[in-house]
Design a protein around this motif. Sequence first.
Motif, short mmCIF file in Angstrom:
data_model
loop_
_atom_site.label_atom_id
_atom_site.label_comp_id
_atom_site.label_asym_id
_atom_site.label_seq_id
_atom_site.Cartn_x
_atom_site.Cartn_y
_atom_site.Cartn_z
N THR A 7 0.83 -1.20 0.00
CA THR A 7 0.00 0.00 0.00
C THR A 7 0.86 1.25 0.00
N LEU A 8 1.88 1.29 0.85
CA LEU A 8 2.76 2.44 0.91
C LEU A 8 3.51 2.61 -0.41
N VAL A 10 2.56 1.68 -3.45
CA VAL A 10 1.62 2.18 -4.47
C VAL A 10 1.33 3.66 -4.23
N LEU A 11 1.11 4.05 -2.98
CA LEU A 11 0.84 5.45 -2.68
C LEU A 11 2.02 6.35 -3.04
N LEU A 12 3.23 5.91 -2.75
CA LEU A 12 4.41 6.70 -3.11
C LEU A 12 4.55 6.81 -4.63
N LEU A 14 2.10 6.61 -6.86
CA LEU A 14 1.03 7.50 -7.32
C LEU A 14 1.34 8.96 -6.98
N PHE A 15 1.98 9.18 -5.82
CA PHE A 15 2.36 10.54 -5.46
C PHE A 15 3.38 11.09 -6.45
N CYS A 116 9.77 2.51 3.30
CA CYS A 116 8.97 1.65 2.43
C CYS A 116 9.83 0.55 1.84
#
Length: 123
Positions: A7-8, A10-12, A14-15, A116
């Motif tokens: 999750t982290l 993917v979020l990074l 996408l950021f 991460c």
Amino acid sequence: MTIAAYTLAVLLDLFCLFLGYRFWFQPASAAAGYGVPADPAGDAGAYLSVKGGRDATFGLVGLVLLALVGARAEAWFMVCVALVPLLDTVTVLRHGGTRAVAFGIHFATAVVVLSCAALLFAA
């Protein structure tokens, strides 16, 4: 821990895509948020576009690695990519930005990216 690591990651990723978009389509506000304001209509315009392309590419590569190769490849990628926010810290400090932005945004980002990576290695 695997869910948190993925999750982290993917979020990074996408950021990074978001940052790339912002530097391409809102360069003045993106540069101010980076910590070193620039006039996108002047000489800095090309450099802001390059930064946007770089960030978006990092996000895409990260997502592809995670989806097609796996957590270990993404972890090594993040270890390497952590150099970017560390260098951004130095850039902000060298060009008149505040220590708060340099360390509170860029250095903190490097710490999150390396954290991460550690989670992905453990996954």
